[in-house]
Design a protein around this motif. Structure first.
Motif, mmCIF file in Angstrom:
data_model
loop_
_atom_site.group_PDB
_atom_site.id
_atom_site.type_symbol
_atom_site.label_atom_id
_atom_site.label_comp_id
_atom_site.label_asym_id
_atom_site.label_seq_id
_atom_site.Cartn_x
_atom_site.Cartn_y
_atom_site.Cartn_z
ATOM 1 N N PRO A 188 0.803 -1.233 0.000
ATOM 2 C CA PRO A 188 0.000 0.000 0.000
ATOM 3 C C PRO A 188 0.831 1.275 0.000
ATOM 4 O O PRO A 188 0.427 2.284 -0.607
ATOM 5 C CB PRO A 188 -0.813 -0.124 1.290
ATOM 6 N N VAL A 189 1.984 1.282 0.668
ATOM 7 C CA VAL A 189 2.803 2.499 0.711
ATOM 8 C C VAL A 189 3.395 2.779 -0.662
ATOM 9 O O VAL A 189 3.387 3.916 -1.145
ATOM 10 C CB VAL A 189 3.911 2.374 1.782
ATOM 11 N N SER A 190 3.883 1.744 -1.321
ATOM 12 C CA SER A 190 4.425 1.923 -2.676
ATOM 13 C C SER A 190 3.348 2.436 -3.624
ATOM 14 O O SER A 190 3.607 3.331 -4.445
ATOM 15 C CB SER A 190 4.987 0.596 -3.196
ATOM 16 N N ALA A 191 2.149 1.873 -3.533
ATOM 17 C CA ALA A 191 1.056 2.307 -4.403
ATOM 18 C C ALA A 191 0.687 3.759 -4.146
ATOM 19 O O ALA A 191 0.434 4.534 -5.085
ATOM 20 C CB ALA A 191 -0.155 1.401 -4.201
ATOM 21 N N ASP A 192 0.649 4.171 -2.872
ATOM 22 C CA ASP A 192 0.314 5.544 -2.523
ATOM 23 C C ASP A 192 1.377 6.520 -3.030
ATOM 24 O O ASP A 192 1.048 7.580 -3.589
ATOM 25 C CB ASP A 192 0.164 5.667 -1.009
ATOM 26 N N MET A 193 2.646 6.161 -2.864
ATOM 27 C CA MET A 193 3.727 7.030 -3.338
ATOM 28 C C MET A 193 3.709 7.141 -4.859
ATOM 29 O O MET A 193 3.944 8.216 -5.426
ATOM 30 C CB MET A 193 5.067 6.493 -2.857
ATOM 31 N N TYR A 194 3.423 6.046 -5.533
ATOM 32 C CA TYR A 194 3.340 6.043 -6.999
ATOM 33 C C TYR A 194 2.233 6.982 -7.467
ATOM 34 O O TYR A 194 2.433 7.799 -8.375
ATOM 35 C CB TYR A 194 3.094 4.622 -7.480
ATOM 36 N N ARG A 195 1.073 6.890 -6.822
ATOM 37 C CA ARG A 195 -0.047 7.758 -7.195
ATOM 38 C C ARG A 195 0.319 9.228 -6.996
ATOM 39 O O ARG A 195 0.077 10.064 -7.875
ATOM 40 C CB ARG A 195 -1.279 7.396 -6.357
ATOM 41 N N LYS A 196 0.918 9.544 -5.863
ATOM 42 C CA LYS A 196 1.266 10.936 -5.577
ATOM 43 C C LYS A 196 2.347 11.459 -6.525
ATOM 44 O O LYS A 196 2.310 12.621 -6.942
ATOM 45 C CB LYS A 196 1.728 11.057 -4.129
ATOM 46 N N LEU A 197 3.304 10.611 -6.870
ATOM 47 C CA LEU A 197 4.361 11.054 -7.790
ATOM 48 C C LEU A 197 3.824 11.254 -9.204
ATOM 49 O O LEU A 197 4.262 12.168 -9.910
ATOM 50 C CB LEU A 197 5.505 10.046 -7.793
ATOM 51 N N LYS A 198 2.892 10.408 -9.622
ATOM 52 C CA LYS A 198 2.278 10.625 -10.941
ATOM 53 C C LYS A 198 1.575 11.976 -10.979
ATOM 54 O O LYS A 198 1.661 12.705 -11.969
ATOM 55 C CB LYS A 198 1.293 9.497 -11.269
ATOM 56 N N GLU A 199 0.878 12.314 -9.886
ATOM 57 C CA GLU A 199 0.226 13.633 -9.822
ATOM 58 C C GLU A 199 1.240 14.739 -9.844
ATOM 59 O O GLU A 199 1.063 15.758 -10.522
ATOM 60 C CB GLU A 199 -0.621 13.704 -8.558
ATOM 61 N N LYS A 200 2.338 14.584 -9.125
ATOM 62 C CA LYS A 200 3.375 15.619 -9.092
ATOM 63 C C LYS A 200 4.006 15.813 -10.465
ATOM 64 O O LYS A 200 4.293 16.940 -10.870
ATOM 65 C CB LYS A 200 4.438 15.240 -8.061
ATOM 66 N N CYS A 201 4.209 14.726 -11.186
ATOM 67 C CA CYS A 201 4.831 14.812 -12.505
ATOM 68 C C CYS A 201 3.915 15.467 -13.528
ATOM 69 O O CYS A 201 4.385 16.009 -14.536
ATOM 70 C CB CYS A 201 5.242 13.426 -12.994
ATOM 71 N N ARG A 202 2.613 15.413 -13.278
ATOM 72 C CA ARG A 202 1.662 16.023 -14.212
ATOM 73 C C ARG A 202 1.516 17.515 -13.988
ATOM 74 O O ARG A 202 0.970 18.232 -14.837
ATOM 75 C CB ARG A 202 0.287 15.355 -14.099
ATOM 76 N N VAL A 203 1.926 18.015 -12.843
ATOM 77 C CA VAL A 203 1.758 19.448 -12.521
ATOM 78 C C VAL A 203 2.613 20.297 -13.452
ATOM 79 O O VAL A 203 3.780 19.991 -13.660
ATOM 80 C CB VAL A 203 2.127 19.711 -11.050
#
Length: 314
Positions: free
Chosen positions: A299-314
């Motif tokens: 779950p931690v890896s999945a959460d970090m992946y989701r947040k980083l994808k959002e950060k990369c889209r900004v």
């Protein structure tokens, strides 16, 4: 004649890793070609490749050739691929014409599967798997900086037959003679995953928070996240049948708290911060998908992946 003096050697990808390895190879052997495009290629042709190395010292090297693309090259004896993962397929397709059955190809890259991907893209030649522990990066003037008093490369090969193992040992000799510390491993997948598990935490968390390793260590919540990322990647490796132990997991955690420099940053962090293409899928997406495929809770890896994808889209 000096060993390997008659061999044709190509280095594709002249960033931190490729620049360090390429500089030492070009300093040692006469028939080295660099594949470098645009301003980087022009700079190397005009001024040489400048290496600022804490470990191997200052040097400026001039390879035999600097070309824009590998498509014009004749058959090579050794090819070192040092590109980012998102450029690997393009790189391999450009190399197809200079690879014969006798060519040895060494991808020195991040991630757990570049060797398998090279074997898929280049059916000829022998692929030697590798990993490198190094802190190195390219500067704005195309020089290369290597920090700290280590740069350790490991190589190995999936085919355990004597002829293939000999090719792996030849790569080890080629690199060591040039001053690139290299060790041949009979279980290269275990070595690759030890580094990959580290990077699933190191690159991902430094990139998301834009913190150095020291800053992560100082924050108990972030330090706990780092440990969780290591644990999840370690469990994925175990589920894949990789020979990594509890002691290996503990050593990775120990390195975080006691070995890594306070100001250490990651390639993913630098790329995200600069708005460049990233290896997010290599360091985060891959481990999340493998966890899902293997039924490993991450779950931690999945959460970090989701947040980083959002950060990369900004």
């Amino acid at each position: 004649m000096k060993p390997f003096a008659d061999k044709k050697i190509t280095v594709l990808g002249l960033g931190g890793v490729g620049g360090y390895v390429g500089a030492l190879l070009a300093d040692a052997y006469p028939h080295v070609t660099f594949v470098a495009r645009g301003e980087r290629g022009r700079s190397i042709r005009e001024k040489g490749l400048v290496l600022h190395s804490d470990y191997r010292g200052e040097r400026t090297v001039r390879p035999e050739r600097v070309v824009e693309t590998a498509e014009s090259l004749e058959t090579q004896d050794y090819i070192f691929i040092c590109v980012k993962n998102y450029s690997l397929k393009e790189a391999c397709l450009s190399l197809a014409g200079c690879v014969s059955e006798g060519t040895v190809i060494v991808p020195v890259m991040n991630g757990a599967d570049p060797g398998d991907r090279v074997r898929e893209y280049l059916p000829k030649g022998t692929v030697v798997d590798s990993l490198i522990y190094i802190v190195a990066f390219a500067n704005a003037d195309f020089s290369i900086t290597q920090q700290d008093k280590f740069a350790n490369l490991y190589v190995g090969i999936q085919d355990a037959s004597a002829p293939c193992w000999q090719k792996c040992c030849d790569v080890t000799d080629l690199l060591n003679i040039a001053g690139v510390d290299c060790t041949a491993s009979r279980d290269i997948q275990a070595e690759i995953w030890k580094k990959y598990i580290l990077n699933c935490a190191y690159n991902v968390e430094t990139a998301l928070y834009d913190n150095s390793i020291g800053q992560l260590r100082e924050d108990p919540k972030k330090a706990a996240i780092y440990e969780a990322l290591v644990d999840e990647a370690w469990r994925v490796a175990l589920a894949k049948g990789i020979h990594v132990t509890q002691a290996d997991r503990d050593a990775i955690i120990y390195r975080f708290y006691y070995k890594l420099q306070y100001d250490a940053t990651s390639s993913l962090q630098r790329d995200v911060g600069a708005g460049r293409p990233t290896e997010l899928e290599t360091f985060s997406g891959y481990i999340v998908r493998e966890a899902q495929r293997l039924g490993v809770d991450a779950p931690v890896s999945a959460d970090m992946y989701r947040k980083l994808k959002e950060k990369c889209r900004v």
